[in-house]
Structures are given as C-alpha cells and as structure tokens.
Design an enzyme around this catalytic site. Structure first.
Site, PDB file in Angstrom:
ATOM      1  N   PHE A   1     -62.991  18.794  61.748  1.00  0.00           N
ATOM      2  CA  PHE A   1     -63.265  20.090  62.511  1.00  0.00           C
ATOM      3  C   PHE A   1     -63.419  19.639  64.107  1.00  0.00           C
ATOM      4  O   PHE A   1     -64.261  18.695  64.055  1.00  0.00           O
ATOM      5  CB  PHE A   1     -64.457  20.660  62.045  1.00  0.00           C
ATOM      6  CG  PHE A   1     -65.091  21.776  62.933  1.00  0.00           C
ATOM      7  CD1 PHE A   1     -64.367  22.990  62.884  1.00  0.00           C
ATOM      8  CD2 PHE A   1     -66.248  21.669  63.443  1.00  0.00           C
ATOM      9  CE1 PHE A   1     -64.853  23.960  63.846  1.00  0.00           C
ATOM     10  CE2 PHE A   1     -66.876  22.712  64.230  1.00  0.00           C
ATOM     11  CZ  PHE A   1     -66.163  23.735  64.487  1.00  0.00           C
ATOM     12  N   LYS A  49     -68.867   9.905  66.779  1.00  0.00           N
ATOM     13  CA  LYS A  49     -70.306  10.292  66.423  1.00  0.00           C
ATOM     14  C   LYS A  49     -71.091   8.910  65.670  1.00  0.00           C
ATOM     15  O   LYS A  49     -72.012   8.802  66.092  1.00  0.00           O
ATOM     16  CB  LYS A  49     -70.363  11.795  65.819  1.00  0.00           C
ATOM     17  CG  LYS A  49     -71.771  12.085  65.776  1.00  0.00           C
ATOM     18  CD  LYS A  49     -71.895  13.554  65.170  1.00  0.00           C
ATOM     19  CE  LYS A  49     -73.182  14.211  65.502  1.00  0.00           C
ATOM     20  NZ  LYS A  49     -73.205  15.427  64.865  1.00  0.00           N
TER      21      LYS A  49
END
Lengths: 186, 584
Positions: free
Chosen positions: B114, B164
């Site tokens: 995503f 991340k």
C-alpha cells in the site's frame, strides 16, 4: 588484416582526432569506459541518460572491477557526431556516481575485445568445415555433442562478425556476445 | 562524537545540523515516525501544505529567495509522485532542494505494498541524485551528502527515500564534520588561459554584449556584484534571461531588458548583431536562441558555466570557461583591470548609438484602453505602486509571466521567482508562500493568470493557516492566454479548449478560504484597488479582469531568428511557417 578492412568510415582509432572540428557532421563511433560507484541503480542512471537524451548505445558491458573501492566499470560503445560525443561525456560526468569517464577512442591507443559463444549444428562435412574455420580464427571448442559445437571466440567485434558470417551457412543456430570491453595501452 | 538514536531522530538531528529552519511537508503513513519527532522539537518549523507539489514549489521559492537549500518532507507513493513536478521544475531551473520521502518498510519493498512506489526509480531523471537508505547507520551520512550535492556545483533537487523500518530502527548518528565528504567536487576555478583570451577580446570588441542567466544568481551576491562592476566599468550593454533578472539592476544604465522569445527588441537585435557575446551562467535555451542556424552569426561567443555539459550543447562557443561565476567574473575583472581597463571606446559608442535606435522602436508599447484593463497596464500600475519597496515577485506561467518580466524592474538578485525551464503552471502561489515564510516582513506578490493559479489554488489554505500576507495578483482574461495566442498565430484562430469556463467568483472564493478578495474591471479604479490590496494585512486574492484577447509582444515566432522579431503592430501578418509550428 581483416580488421583493418572492416573499419567503418570515421571509426578509425588512428585518426588525428585532436585535430577534428567539433562541428563536423560525421558520425563517429567511440568506446567509453565509465568508472562508477558500485551502488544500487547506478547502471540505470547511466543508461537512463542515454535513453532520456536520445543518445545511442551500440554495446554495453558492466562489471565490478574494484571490490574494496566499490567501483564498477561500464564500457559503452556509442556513436554520434563529435559534438554529441562531447555532450555524452559531459552529461556522464555530471552524474554524481560517475567517478571518471575515459574515451578510449581518443585518449591514445587502446585495446578492445569482445567474447562470443557460437553454437553450430551439423553433421559430416559441415562439422569438419566448422572446425577448420574455428582453427583459422583461433576459436576454442567449449562444448560438443554429436550434432553440435559451441565455440568461444575472443577478438574485436569485427573479427567476431567475420567469423559469424563465415559459419552462418554451416547452420549457426545461436550466438551470445558480451559486448566490447576496452583498456588503454601501456 | 557519535550517538545512537532512532532513524527518525537522526533525520531531525541531521536537518538541524545542516542549519535547516523550515521544512515544507505533508504527513502520511510512511513518514509518521519523523512527524513524531517534529512534534517534540523546537528547532525546525514545519509548514503544512495542501498538496505535495505545493511543498516542493514552496521550498523552491524559499531557496530561490534566500540562497539556502529548500527542504521537503512527504510520504511514500502518492506523496513522492506528487512531488515529481516540483523536482523536475527545480532540476530545470537549478534550485537546491532536498526532498525526503517515506518508503514502505524494507521487507515490503517490491511487493506492491500500500502506497508503495519506486520513488528512486521514478525520480532518477528528475533529481540531481537520489538515495534509498536501507541502513539506519548510514542515514545521517546520506542526508549530509544530499545537502552537499544539492548545493555544490550546479545546484538541483535531490531525494532521500527512507523506509519506515529504517526510521524506527536505532542507529548511529554521524555529525556533518565526521561524514566522509562525497567525492563530488565540481571544479569552480575557470581556466586562466581562457579568461585571458576573453579579456583580450573585450579590449577589441566593437559590439560586445553580456548575456547573463540564473547561474549568476545561483552563484550568489558576490557574483552579481562582480557582474555589476564588470558591466559598469566596461560600458558594455547587458541583457539577461528570464531566470537571471535582478543580477544586474533594471535601473542600471547599461540594462537592455530581458532577451529571448518575448524579450526586448533591442536585446534580441543586439544579440543577433554583436561581435562578442559573453554568456555568464545561461544555457542558450531554445527560448533564447530562436533558430539555431541563424543565432548571432558573426559573434565570438564566450560561455562561463559551472556545468561542462551546458557548454557546446546547443550553440558552439569559441571561449568555453568552466567555473563558478563569482570566481570567474572576479578573475576576469582582475585580468582586464590589470591589463589597463582597455575597451574600444569609439566602437562601443557607436554600438550604443545603434542600440538606442533599436530602443526607439519602443517594443513594449501597446494600445491603451479606457474601457478595459490592459494586462500590461495592470502590471505597470502594480510596478509603479510597489517599486522601491521591499518586494519579492513570483509568477505562474504564461502571458502574465512574460508581461511581469517585461514591465517590472528587478534591482537585486533573489527577488524574482518564476518557473523558467519547465514552465510549470501552478508554481507561483506555493512559491509565494515559501518566499513569504523566508521573508515574513516583506511584500510578496504572485503575478498570476487565472488558469495557472487554479492549478494549485488549494495552497491558499496554507497561506491563511500561517497568516502569510501573500498577494495573489491574478490577471483574469478567462483564457489560457498564451495557448490562445499561439492558436491565433499558428493554428488559424482555432481556439481549441483554451478558455476558462465556469471560473469561480474569486472574491467569494477568497472569503471561503478566510482571506480577502478584490475584483476590479474598471481601469480608472485600478490604482485604488491595488492600494487596497497592498494595505491589507493578510493574504489577498486580487481578481483583475483584463482585456481578453491581448497578445504578448514582442515575439520571436518559434523557428525564426532574432532579427525576425514581431512587434505588436505586425499582428495582421499572422501566418507562421509550418516548420515553426512544429516547435513549442
């Protein structure tokens, strides 16, 4: 001898390139050795420059040459007018991961080699003829079956072209070429 | 000294150590750890934009008006792709910007996760360099190098893509002085022989011209000071590209106005007829040269540029000098002074006489009107009412941009922010926000067209949120003016899709955003309205309803040389050759 005869116009390594006018319209073939940081995406940066700006790539090879220094050497054979060749070198020099751009075609004499693997299928007389031609060209047999030979041939691109042309009628079924690598002499 | 901290903290520490005081950004899933760190510190101000493209343009405006590096922080996927236009714009105009993007965690890269996009792949051709950082220990080093690359040599945008998990992981922070400086060190010192050769040519030139570009402004105030000295002491005429306005003051007595497609008649004819062209930090862009084969046929051309690839790219030059404008101009000045400050006085006097003849053509003249506001008149009044103030001007792209360049005077560098190379509609509003952030006390005006302005109008929300008193001076002709002009001149007056239908009511739009709106269509009240705009302490949307079918002249039609320039009165002769129509 054969090599001498097959040189394309404007591609001689013996011309006085330093004297050439940068605004002539003649297409030249140049072999560039590009020393780059061996990092992810560096090849994409270099070939992206060629495609993005509409430059030609006639041949391309790349491999790491200095493991400790994380350096790779990309050899590109390109062609264009002299001003375009200069532009290619300057644009390559702008890429942050490019350490050095060597133009083997103009920076003194150099040696260029390409390696090819050629698979020839056939029986009887053709097999003998293939071996005879291989002998003339100093091609090595690296694999053989009852119905095929695979030859390894090293030389200039012109020499490989010549050998391929001669063995094609003998049923040359596959050819693999590495593209040119080059190094300056001395 | 090195310390262990999370990747997110390393990002903030590195920015602080680089002297960053402002970042323009928009949060999202893949940058949340960094946004956590932003919240708990007071060194760096974060400006929340409304669209990532706006963030990059704002950073460009900030960078261009300060000489510092602009910083952008956006998330992965759409955050990165939305910033592509801004980065391409910064690359074309050589604006130093560091863009930090979040990325999906390393173990998900390549899985079509995503909001995953191949950010380094997508931005490779539109950044000067980019990095994907997979190791928290290397993060600080990469960020410091990113700033080095963005600002060194010919400046440009760079991107640092940070997954991340790298932001969450703990790593060692390396301060800037401990970082192995990049091998990237472009030469800045010009070749002494070439500089000498140019100085000699300057002594004998009878028809010389300085042609300067954005590179002088990028090189800094010292470069501009050297240019001014050189121009004033030699007495040579000077013209500039769109990007270079302000390097030499518009009030200077050797100033001829901008050159190029919509430049002044005298500048273009002087470029065509000169015998010595000294290009400083410009790149012979196609808007400047017109038809290459007829470009300044009889001149000796010198080109000073920090980027070797700019030299001999479009135009073959006789004296190439690779180096930083401030160093080369200083050396040139020194050499020329040492040799006795010689010029061909008589030749140059005649040259100026010729230029004054060209000037008499009064190429910027237009037919005035008492019924409608002529766009040129609106800019002239804006100029008259703001000249001499502490003023910064940004623009969108199109006719209004050219009129602003023609009719506004820039006397200092870094006061004029416009999208030159890429021609990005939607640049001006966010850029004005970046400029106002950097110069909170100054007057910042975005000269806009209504169509361009709508492209990033969401950024009015940013202006209102931070109470940035940016003045949006919109020349509203309800047309895509430059497209319409080309359709008139090149496409048989077939005005395909070049009008702005269903425009918003700009005054009510301003009210909806929570700022002030002014609409004006009567030329006799224009001054009053502009004064009202300037006096208002807050952002203003100024809807200046102008003449709808005004064309921007003078104009070198595409594919034509400089001496085939068209003036406003030539409009009857509308046809432009088919070869010209192919060009943009």
């Amino acid at each position: 001898m054969m090599n001498e005869l097959r040189i394309k116009a404007g591609t001689s390594r013996k011309s006085a390139y330093d004297l050439r006018s940068p605004i002539t319209e003649i297409q030249e073939s140049h072999t560039l050795a590009i020393i780059v940081d061996n990092e992810a995406g560096v090849l994409a940066r270099v070939i992206g420059l060629f495609s993005g700006r509409g430059f030609n790539i006639d041949s391309l090879t790349v491999a790491e040459v200095d493991h400790e220094g994380h350096l790779s050497r990309i050899t590109i054979v390109t062609s264009g007018k002299p001003a375009v060749i200069d532009q290619i070198k300057n644009q390559l020099g702008r890429i942050v991961s490019v350490r050095k751009v060597l133009d083997l075609t103009v920076e003194g004499p150099s040696v260029e080699r390409e390696l090819a693997l050629l698979k020839i299928k056939g029986k009887g007389k053709n097999r003998v003829e293939a071996l005879r031609l291989a002998d003339i060209f100093r091609a090595k047999v690296v694999d053989s079956t009852l119905e095929s030979f695979t030859f390894e041939l090293t030389g200039t691109p012109e020499k490989i072209d010549a050998f391929a042309d001669l063995v094609r009628p003998l049923k040359l079924v596959e050819i693999a070429r590495t593209g040119v690598v080059g190094i300056s002499r001395g | 000294m090195t310390r262990a901290m999370t990747g997110a903290k390393i990002v903030l520490q590195a920015l602080i150590d680089q002297g960053v005081d402002t970042i323009f950004g928009y949060p999202g899933g893949a940058v949340l750890p960094i946004y956590d760190e932003i919240l708990i510190q007071n060194h760096i101000r974060h400006i929340l934009v409304r669209h990532e493209q706006g963030a990059v343009h704002a950073a460009e405006g900030y960078a261009r008006s300060t000489g510092k590096t602009g910083v952008v922080l956006v998330t992965s996927g759409p955050g990165a792709t939305n910033s592509v236009t801004g980065m391409t714009d910064a690359l074309m105009d050589s604006i130093p910007v560091v863009v930090i993007t979040g990325q999906v965690p390393t173990f998900m890269i390549g899985t079509d996760a995503f909001q995953e996009a191949d950010s380094v792949g997508i931005t490779r051709p539109c950044t000067k360099h980019n990095w994907l950082v997979k190791d928290t220990d290397k993060l600080a080093e990469v960020i410091h190098q990113a700033f080095h690359v963005a600002k060194t040599g010919r400046p440009g945008p760079v991107l640092v893509d940070i997954p991340k998990d790298v932001q969450f992981a703990s790593g060692t922070y390396t301060p800037p002085d401990k970082v192995r400086t990049s091998h990237y060190r472009p030469p800045t010192r010009g070749d002494a022989g070439a500089i000498m050769e140019l100085a000699e040519k300057m002594e004998s030139a009878r028809k010389p011209i300085f042609y300067t570009g954005g590179g002088v402004i990028n090189s800094g105030r010292r470069a501009c000071a050297h240019l001014r000295q050189l121009v004033d002491e030699t007495g040579f005429p000077v013209t500039s590209t769109l990007m270079g306005l302000g390097a030499y003051p518009a009030s200077g007595k050797h100033w001829m106005g901008m050159l190029g497609m919509h430049g002044t008649y005298e500048s273009n004819l002087a470029m065509h007829g000169c015998d010595l062209m000294i290009n400083v930090g410009a790149r012979f862009d196609d808007r400047i040269t017109g038809r290459i084969s007829d470009f300044s046929p009889d001149s000796c051309k010198a080109h000073i540029d920090i980027d070797p690839s700019s030299i001999n790219k479009a135009i073959h030059v006789d004296i190439p000098i690779v180096g930083d404008a401030k160093r080369v101009l200083k050396e040139l000045l020194d050499v020329w002074r040492t040799r006795g400050k010689k010029t061909d006085h008589e030749g140059i006097r005649q040259w100026w006489r010729q230029i004054d003849e060209w000037r008499k053509v009064d190429c910027l003249a237009y037919r005035p009107s008492t019924k409608t506001i002529k766009p040129q008149f609106a800019i002239q009044r804006l100029e008259a009412l703001t000249a001499g103030t502490d003023r910064y001007v940004t623009t969108e792209v199109g006719q209004h941009q050219m009129w602003a360049a023609q009719f506004m005077g820039f006397h200092e560098p870094n006061r004029w922010m416009t999208s030159g190379g890429l021609g990005t509609m939607g640049y001006g509003l966010p850029a004005s926000i970046g400029v106002q952030i950097a110069h909170p006390e100054s007057l910042v005006i975005n000269v806009a067209g209504e169509a361009s302005w709508l492209m990033n109008m969401q950024e009015m929300g940013t202006a209102v949120q931070y109470n940035l008193p940016v003045k949006q001076f919109i020349l509203n002709n309800e047309r895509l003016g430059m497209v319409r002009q080309w359709q008139e001149l090149l496409h048989g007056e077939r005005y395909s899709h070049s009008w702005s239908e269903a425009l918003p009511d700009f005054v009510r739009l301003a009210e909806a955003f929570g700022c002030k709106g002014i609409s004006i269509s009567d030329p006799s009240y224009l001054d009053e309205a502009i004064t009202e705009m300037l006096d208002y302490d807050g952002p203003v949307i100024f809807d200046c309803v102008v003449e709808k079918h005004e064309n921007c002249f003078p104009m070198i039609p595409s594919g034509e040389p400089h001496n085939k320039m068209r003036l406003g009165d030539d409009v009857e002769e509308k046809s432009i050759g088919a070869s010209g129509a192919v060009l943009v």
